[in-house]
Design an enzyme around this catalytic site. Structure first.
Site, PDB file in Angstrom:
ATOM      1  N   GLU A 244      23.234  70.892  -7.828  1.00 24.07           N
ATOM      2  CA  GLU A 244      24.312  71.289  -8.744  1.00 24.07           C
ATOM      3  C   GLU A 244      24.093  70.487 -10.011  1.00 24.07           C
ATOM      4  OE1 GLU A 244      26.371  73.604  -7.940  1.00 24.07           O
ATOM      5  OE2 GLU A 244      26.106  73.738  -5.769  1.00 24.07           O
ATOM      6  N   CYS A 278      30.625  69.393 -15.809  1.00 15.48           N
ATOM      7  CA  CYS A 278      29.478  70.296 -15.912  1.00 15.48           C
ATOM      8  C   CYS A 278      29.880  71.683 -16.392  1.00 15.48           C
ATOM      9  CB  CYS A 278      28.789  70.387 -14.553  1.00 15.48           C
ATOM     10  SG  CYS A 278      29.916  70.831 -13.232  1.00 15.48           S
TER      11      CYS A 278
HETATM   12  P1  NAD Z   1      22.155  61.532 -12.840  1.00 13.91           P
HETATM   13  O1  NAD Z   1      21.214  62.625 -12.529  1.00 13.91           O
HETATM   14  O2  NAD Z   1      21.697  60.466 -13.744  1.00 13.91           O
HETATM   15  O3  NAD Z   1      22.641  60.795 -11.507  1.00 13.91           O
HETATM   16  C1  NAD Z   1      23.251  61.475 -10.419  1.00 13.91           C
HETATM   17  C2  NAD Z   1      23.089  60.645  -9.158  1.00 13.91           C
HETATM   18  O4  NAD Z   1      21.710  60.594  -8.794  1.00 13.91           O
HETATM   19  C3  NAD Z   1      23.523  59.195  -9.300  1.00 13.91           C
HETATM   20  O5  NAD Z   1      24.150  58.800  -8.106  1.00 13.91           O
HETATM   21  C4  NAD Z   1      22.224  58.456  -9.516  1.00 13.91           C
HETATM   22  O6  NAD Z   1      22.259  57.100  -9.113  1.00 13.91           O
HETATM   23  C5  NAD Z   1      21.296  59.236  -8.623  1.00 13.91           C
HETATM   24  N1  NAD Z   1      19.878  59.148  -9.002  1.00 13.91           N
HETATM   25  C6  NAD Z   1      19.338  58.941 -10.224  1.00 13.91           C
HETATM   26  N2  NAD Z   1      17.980  58.970 -10.154  1.00 13.91           N
HETATM   27  C7  NAD Z   1      17.666  59.194  -8.869  1.00 13.91           C
HETATM   28  C8  NAD Z   1      16.443  59.357  -8.164  1.00 13.91           C
HETATM   29  N3  NAD Z   1      15.253  59.296  -8.775  1.00 13.91           N
HETATM   30  N4  NAD Z   1      16.490  59.599  -6.833  1.00 13.91           N
HETATM   31  C9  NAD Z   1      17.667  59.701  -6.199  1.00 13.91           C
HETATM   32  N5  NAD Z   1      18.873  59.557  -6.810  1.00 13.91           N
HETATM   33  C10 NAD Z   1      18.875  59.312  -8.133  1.00 13.91           C
HETATM   34  O7  NAD Z   1      23.470  62.258 -13.416  1.00 13.91           O
HETATM   35  P2  NAD Z   1      24.742  61.575 -14.101  1.00 13.91           P
HETATM   36  O8  NAD Z   1      24.381  61.127 -15.475  1.00 13.91           O
HETATM   37  O9  NAD Z   1      25.339  60.602 -13.142  1.00 13.91           O
HETATM   38  O10 NAD Z   1      25.744  62.824 -14.184  1.00 13.91           O
HETATM   39  C11 NAD Z   1      25.882  63.697 -15.276  1.00 13.91           C
HETATM   40  C12 NAD Z   1      25.218  65.021 -14.975  1.00 13.91           C
HETATM   41  O11 NAD Z   1      25.743  65.596 -13.791  1.00 13.91           O
HETATM   42  C13 NAD Z   1      25.468  66.064 -16.063  1.00 13.91           C
HETATM   43  O12 NAD Z   1      24.268  66.716 -16.375  1.00 13.91           O
HETATM   44  C14 NAD Z   1      26.430  67.040 -15.411  1.00 13.91           C
HETATM   45  O13 NAD Z   1      26.393  68.335 -15.928  1.00 13.91           O
HETATM   46  C15 NAD Z   1      25.996  66.975 -13.989  1.00 13.91           C
HETATM   47  N6  NAD Z   1      27.050  67.462 -13.087  1.00 13.91           N
HETATM   48  C16 NAD Z   1      26.883  68.659 -12.459  1.00 13.91           C
HETATM   49  C17 NAD Z   1      27.883  69.155 -11.634  1.00 13.91           C
HETATM   50  C18 NAD Z   1      27.734  70.489 -10.944  1.00 13.91           C
HETATM   51  O14 NAD Z   1      28.479  70.739  -9.995  1.00 13.91           O
HETATM   52  N7  NAD Z   1      26.838  71.372 -11.367  1.00 13.91           N
HETATM   53  C19 NAD Z   1      29.047  68.408 -11.425  1.00 13.91           C
HETATM   54  C20 NAD Z   1      29.180  67.201 -12.076  1.00 13.91           C
HETATM   55  C21 NAD Z   1      28.172  66.724 -12.902  1.00 13.91           C
END
Ligand code: NAD
Length: 517
Positions: A244, A278
């Protein structure tokens, strides 16, 4: 500011500081539990899962409803914690509790039906003596990686259906906002006394990566950039993953729209949670005849928004701060890029002197050369573009690598439907914003780079955490099957004749002849 300042203490683990983004106050420090912490948690969860699965949907729902009671009894505590680690307004944070309650009630009440053994009508001559069923069997351990924008609602969206499916769930919330979900998990284990099938690990990306290594399925919510890495690793391990990801949702306002409602929706849809959603309205296309009125009304409504902290639950503010300094810098750079290329700021447009606040901002004279119309801003901005007609609006809405959600505004339902069918996004809200995500019977699926797989969607929302097990049993007991060994000329030829008689589409072939061409 919430930072990821990590310090290696002399003897202890790496610590992550969680600061309140609104005032920079240190709220707590949590350890980065790393791959070792993940391995310990995964082992415990796997040990507890079989008994959880055995409880069945009704037994699991009992614990879920007790969890719901605990959430409601601790509402203020949880909202306060969310506010401290995100800088949200009380009202924005409060909606996450509403989501949690709704999710538990929906899956708690429907899981039994969704998970019931499915009887399937048998097929063909062989099937005449068979009973066919499909059992839904949970993945034993699901890993969930969640972002920082919804510390309670986010984990609940995927966690509730997975737990109700009978899985054990290992969470790794964002390193920016680990506190609320750690507290919810404590509530589950220590106050609800529910089985230890839920764990919340604290840590950064490396700890997240270790979760992907330890589980049987991954449900990832976060950026498209990280989503690609998760998908690659899950592909390598041959485990399923659902993604997502980010969005750049378009709002299309046609000239027959109710402008009063549309402008209220635009103000809320772009600014809720400081735009850190999002599915927030990230860009708006308005048909030329109603453009001026739309802009005037929405700018007025955005100007009236009250920004700040209201930690006493007084609902004295509408919009809080950004969650972290990185995101604030992205929003600032999108606005600066737009202004440099000719956009006008009608209200807002800058950060506050203290705290990570960015003023609710309306931009006009924007176009697709600007970052604010192309890249995910994830901030309190509403860029509005004038379009000549619906065709141009659709073309611009689809001119994006993202395809998460969208909205269309028109008083004519057929007209709106016609536009909806041409939009390349997983959801279209007609005369509303974001609502499709919170209607759990509907699937939420990101198209293009906004995701892979779906969440919610009635039974699909819970069955995605299950493997389909096909079960065939015999209606009547035979000593052998006609196609088993040993082959004998007479019976095998009879079988071949039966195949023709029942399977061919014309009489010539049914009778064993080859028609002349
Ligand atoms: P992010 O991708 O930086 O991090 C998300 C999660 O993944 C965090 O817990 C982070 O620690 C972990 N993570 C980071 N790198 C990783 C790796 N290499 N391996 C495993 N885990 C890892 O995202 P963010 O900045 O925390 O969130 C913002 C983003 O989330 C925006 O793009 C937003 O649109 C999206 N979002 C999407 C939805 C949806 O339902 N489509 C909902 C909420 C947020």
């Amino acid at each position: 500011m919430t930072t990821q300042v990590q310090e290696q203490t002399a003897k202890g683990p790496v610590l992550i500081e969680v600061r309140c983004p609104a005032d920079g106050r240190l709220v707590a420090s949590v350890p980065d539990e790393g791959p070792e912490g993940v391995a310990v948690a995964a082992k415990r969860l796997r040990e507890a899962q079989p008994a959880w699965e055995d409880l069945g949907p009704d037994g699991r729902a009992k614990y879920m409803f007790r969890f719901l009671d605990w959430i409601l009894d601790n509402e203020k505590h949880l909202v306060g914690l969310m506010q401290e680690e995100t800088g949200k307004s009380w009202g924005d944070a409060g909606l996450e509790v509403a989501m949690a309650v709704d999710l538990i009630n929906y899956y708690g009440k429907h899981a039994k039906k969704f998970l019931a053994d499915r009887k399937v009508k048998s097929w063909g001559a062989v099937g005449m003596t068979k009973n066919l069923r499909v059992f839904a069997r949970p993945y034993q351990l699901v890993g969930m990686l969640t972002p920082w924008n919804g510390p309670l609602g986010g984990p609940m969206l995927d966690g509730v259906p997975a737990l109700m499916a009978g899985c054990a769930v290992l969470f790794k919330p964002s390193e920016f906002t680990p506190l609320t979900w750690a507290e919810a998990t404590r509530g589950w284990l220590e106050e609800v006394n529910a089985p230890p099938v839920l764990a919340s690990i604290t840590g950064g990306p490396e700890t997240g990566a270790a979760v992907v290594e330890a589980v049987d399925m991954v449900a990832f919510t976060g950026s498209t950039r990280t989503g690609r890495k998760i998908a690659a690793r899950a592909g390598d391990r041959l485990i399923p993953c659902s993604l997502e990801l980010g969005g750049k949702d378009a709002m299309i306002v046609l000239s027959d729209a109710d402008l009063e409602r549309a402008t209220s929706a635009a103000a809320w849809g772009a600014m809720w949670n400081s735009g850190q959603i999002c599915i927030s309205v990230e860009r708006c296309y308005v048909e030329e005849p109603v453009y001026d009125v739309f802009v005037e009304k929405v700018t007025q409504k955005v100007k009236e928004l009250r920004q700040g902290m209201d930690p006493d639950g007084s609902y004295q503010t509408d919009i809080g701060s950004m969650e972290n300094a990185n995101q604030l810098a992205i929003v600032e750079s999108h606005v600066a890029d737009a202004v440099r290329k000719g956009a006008k700021v009608l209200t807002g447009g800058k950060r506050a002197v203290t705290g990570l606040f960015f003023e609710p901002t309306v931009l006009v004279d924007v176009d697709h050369s600007m970052q604010c119309m192309r890249d995910e801003t994830f901030g309190p901005t509403l860029p509005i573009m004038k379009v000549a007609n619906e065709k141009e609006a659709i073309q611009l809405a689809n001119d994006s690598p993202y395809g998460l959600s969208s909205s269309v505004w028109s008083k004519d339902r057929k007209h709106a439907d016609r536009v909806a069918r041409q939009i390349e996004a997983g959801a279209v809200n007609i005369n509303n914003v974001m609502i499709s995500t919170f209607q759990l019977p509907l699937p939420m699926s990101g198209w293009k780079t906004s995701g892979v797989g779906t969440r919610s969607g009635g039974a699909t929302g819970i069955l995605k955490y299950c493997r389909q097990q096909s079960v065939v049993s015999e209606k009547i007991h035979l000593k052998s099957e006609p196609h088993w060994y040993p082959y004998r000329q007479k019976s095998s030829e009879l079988q071949a004749r039966m195949v023709r008689l029942l399977g061919a589409h014309d009489w010539q072939r049914r009778l064993g002849r080859t028609p002349k061409r």
